[in-house]
Enzyme design. Structure first.
Site, PDB file in Angstrom:
ATOM      1  N   LYS A   1      50.942  25.946  31.737  1.00 21.16           N
ATOM      2  CA  LYS A   1      51.094  27.187  32.326  1.00 21.16           C
ATOM      3  C   LYS A   1      51.918  26.840  33.516  1.00 21.16           C
ATOM      4  O   LYS A   1      51.447  26.004  34.317  1.00 21.16           O
ATOM      5  CB  LYS A   1      49.803  28.238  32.876  1.00 21.16           C
ATOM      6  CG  LYS A   1      49.432  29.151  31.835  1.00 21.16           C
ATOM      7  CD  LYS A   1      47.878  29.484  32.120  1.00 21.16           C
ATOM      8  CE  LYS A   1      47.592  30.201  33.459  1.00 21.16           C
ATOM      9  NZ  LYS A   1      46.247  30.810  33.242  1.00 21.16           N
TER      10      LYS A   1
ATOM     11  N   LEU B   1      33.953  35.846  37.800  1.00 23.36           N
ATOM     12  CA  LEU B   1      33.438  36.304  36.501  1.00 23.36           C
ATOM     13  C   LEU B   1      34.589  36.212  35.571  1.00 23.36           C
ATOM     14  O   LEU B   1      35.096  37.476  35.282  1.00 23.36           O
ATOM     15  CB  LEU B   1      32.562  37.387  36.382  1.00 23.36           C
ATOM     16  CG  LEU B   1      31.436  37.579  37.556  1.00 23.36           C
ATOM     17  CD1 LEU B   1      30.583  38.962  37.651  1.00 23.36           C
ATOM     18  CD2 LEU B   1      30.425  36.409  37.378  1.00 23.36           C
TER      19      LEU B   1
ATOM     20  N   ASN C   1      49.665  24.008  35.476  1.00 19.89           N
ATOM     21  CA  ASN C   1      48.371  23.930  35.076  1.00 19.89           C
ATOM     22  C   ASN C   1      48.546  23.415  33.746  1.00 19.89           C
ATOM     23  O   ASN C   1      48.962  24.205  32.539  1.00 19.89           O
ATOM     24  CB  ASN C   1      47.771  25.199  35.188  1.00 19.89           C
ATOM     25  CG  ASN C   1      46.288  24.992  34.775  1.00 19.89           C
ATOM     26  OD1 ASN C   1      46.118  24.022  34.130  1.00 19.89           O
ATOM     27  ND2 ASN C   1      45.601  26.345  34.830  1.00 19.89           N
TER      28      ASN C   1
ATOM     29  N   GLU D   1      44.900  31.898  41.778  1.00 20.09           N
ATOM     30  CA  GLU D   1      44.809  30.317  41.716  1.00 20.09           C
ATOM     31  C   GLU D   1      46.111  29.685  41.942  1.00 20.09           C
ATOM     32  O   GLU D   1      46.334  28.865  42.549  1.00 20.09           O
ATOM     33  CB  GLU D   1      44.062  29.872  40.498  1.00 20.09           C
ATOM     34  CG  GLU D   1      42.525  30.322  40.530  1.00 20.09           C
ATOM     35  CD  GLU D   1      41.775  29.933  39.235  1.00 20.09           C
ATOM     36  OE1 GLU D   1      41.334  28.843  39.222  1.00 20.09           O
ATOM     37  OE2 GLU D   1      41.810  30.722  38.306  1.00 20.09           O
TER      38      GLU D   1
HETATM   39  P1  AMP Z   1      39.559  35.519  32.621  1.00 16.77           P
HETATM   40  O1  AMP Z   1      39.182  34.455  32.194  1.00 16.77           O
HETATM   41  O2  AMP Z   1      39.580  35.563  34.333  1.00 16.77           O
HETATM   42  O3  AMP Z   1      41.180  35.805  32.418  1.00 16.77           O
HETATM   43  O4  AMP Z   1      38.876  36.695  32.073  1.00 16.77           O
HETATM   44  C1  AMP Z   1      38.680  37.231  30.929  1.00 16.77           C
HETATM   45  C2  AMP Z   1      37.645  38.188  30.579  1.00 16.77           C
HETATM   46  O5  AMP Z   1      37.853  39.304  31.376  1.00 16.77           O
HETATM   47  C3  AMP Z   1      37.666  38.506  29.261  1.00 16.77           C
HETATM   48  O6  AMP Z   1      36.115  38.704  28.710  1.00 16.77           O
HETATM   49  C4  AMP Z   1      37.944  40.023  29.174  1.00 16.77           C
HETATM   50  O7  AMP Z   1      37.098  40.822  28.319  1.00 16.77           O
HETATM   51  C5  AMP Z   1      37.763  40.577  30.645  1.00 16.77           C
HETATM   52  N1  AMP Z   1      38.488  41.655  31.013  1.00 16.77           N
HETATM   53  C6  AMP Z   1      39.969  41.591  31.204  1.00 16.77           C
HETATM   54  N2  AMP Z   1      40.118  42.851  31.429  1.00 16.77           N
HETATM   55  C7  AMP Z   1      39.125  43.661  31.480  1.00 16.77           C
HETATM   56  C8  AMP Z   1      39.182  45.116  31.476  1.00 16.77           C
HETATM   57  N3  AMP Z   1      39.931  46.080  31.641  1.00 16.77           N
HETATM   58  N4  AMP Z   1      37.760  45.354  31.270  1.00 16.77           N
HETATM   59  C9  AMP Z   1      36.667  44.699  31.113  1.00 16.77           C
HETATM   60  N5  AMP Z   1      36.970  43.272  30.942  1.00 16.77           N
HETATM   61  C10 AMP Z   1      38.006  42.815  31.019  1.00 16.77           C
END
Ligand code: AMP
Length: 399
Positions: A14, A208, A7, A384
């Protein structure tokens, strides 16, 4: 078959080396600050994660470092490069040309280049990764896996914007959608996990993460998704605004004397929950903490975020005339217990019932609705890279 999944961004790369037969991740890593001073290579083979400061003047140098690490006699996981059977490249934009992943040849590279206009920050960087790998591994088959491909099944009523049709005809201005590998993987896994045939199911996938999108997957095909021609549309994200009245661009740019490029920078990098919380954070953990500590703007950001997700779910129930399962995935979807609970609190009209005890999990596959819920709510962690590896094997072996 070992598949190297790449990626490649403009200054980062990555990767994961995956044994596609056992689906074991043999090694993974990240090259950062390519072409910038202070380069860093993070690598994890079988053992400890290591971080090495190393300058990478270009992507070919970064790919060379990756290959050296994978074949290193001590920390490496393969004896020689001949143990890499295929490379799967994540490509952000496949335009209307690619509705599936494809074996890479010169003609495919030219066709991807033709989509550069639609993703000027991402596609050229993805292609640099392709070219660097081809230079260093000329005989290894490579596959392009597109973020947009899964959404190509959307009908015109879902992908057309209400603007003069000539812009679609001339420039292909339309909704494309992104995170396609995730939506495809998670919808398929949702059906499999429930022991059902995806061809009988209406599924809403809520991806999300820092970037966020929702899709409506009817009988295995995407019929609508929230991101648009670019990833800026749809949900409120970490730093992206999502939907807004387009006239706001002109209004703020006039008031603040900003160019369109500057405005787009604000909408992409300074908006979302970061902007809404008045700069507290784009990270949901920080926002939850700030809200708990009494920061009203952080609470408002979280409320606004959940409300937008719930509205999209409602729209996609209408698009599919029903829904059997709603699945949460990616960083926030997999880990944020209170965000899931808040979103689901808007869905009782559908007969959904979240089970607070079952919802009290992070990062594992699980049904989180109660037994009597009319719609099944789930958490399915996305993968992914695994999806790219599977699609690579499919194309390389002609399946
Ligand atoms: P991603 O882009 O899929 O890596 O997601 C990143 C988002 O996931 C960030 O806003 C993090 O705050 C949220 N996130 C990851 N771990 C946690 C957790 N244990 N509790 C709440 N939010 C989380």
């Amino acid at each position: 078959m070992n598949v190297l999944v790449i990626n490649c961004g403009s200054s980062s790369l990555k990767y994961q080396l995956i044994n596609a037969d056992s689906e074991e991740v043999l090694a993974k890593g990240l090259c950062e600050r390519i072409g910038i001073d202070g380069g860093m290579h993070t690598y994890q083979g079988g053992g400890e994660k290591t971080k090495t400061e190393v300058d990478m003047p270009n992507h070919t140098k970064a790919v060379q470092l990756v290959l050296d690490a994978l074949t290193d006699p001590k920390a490496g996981v393969i004896g020689s490069l001949s143990e890499i059977d295929a490379v799967g490249h994540r490509i952000v934009h496949g335009g209307e040309r690619f509705s599936d992943s494809v074996l890479i040849d010169d003609e495919v590279i030219s066709a991807i280049e033709e989509c550069n206009d639609l993703a000027p920050l991402h596609n050229p960087a993805n292609l640099i990764g392709v070219r660097s790998c081809r230079d260093l591994m000329p005989d290894v088959p490579m596959v392009a896996v597109f973020d947009t491909a899964f959404h190509q099944t959307m009908p015109p009523k879902a992908y057309l914007y209400g603007i003069p049709y000539e812009y679609y005809r001339k420039y292909k201005v339309r909704r494309y959608g992104f995170h396609g590998t995730s939506h495809e993987y998670v919808s398929a896994r949702t059906a499999q996990f429930l022991g059902k045939d995806i061809k009988d199911m209406k599924i809403i996938v809520c991806h999300l993460g820092n970037g966020a999108s929702i899709s409506a997957v009817k009988y295995g095909k995407c019929v609508d998704t929230s991101m648009g021609m670019t990833p800026l549309e749809g949900l409120i994200m970490g730093t992206r605004s999502g939907d807004l009245d387009p006239a706001i661009l002109e209004f703020i740019s006039r008031k603040e004397d900003l160019t369109i490029a500057q405005m787009l920078g604000i909408l992409n990098k300074k908006s979302g929950v970061l902007g809404l919380s008045d700069g507290v954070s784009s990270d949901f953990r920080d926002l939850a903490q700030a809200a708990q500590d009494g920061n009203a703007q952080a609470s408002t950001a979280l409320e606004t975020y959940a409300y937008r997700v719930a509205k999209y779910i409602g729209a996609y129930v209408a698009a599919m005339d029903g829904v059997d399962a709603i699945t949460f995935t990616a960083g926030v979807g997999e880990n944020n217990i209170s965000a899931r609970a808040e979103i689901c609190s808007y869905l009782t009209y559908l007969g959904t019932k979240i089970d607070d005890e079952k919802n009290n999990i992070r990062g594992e596959e699980r049904v989180i609705s109660s037994d009597g819920s009319k719609v099944t709510l789930l958490v399915i962690p996305t993968d992914e890279e695994m999806s790219i590896a599977r699609q690579t094997v499919e194309k390389v072996s002609g399946r």
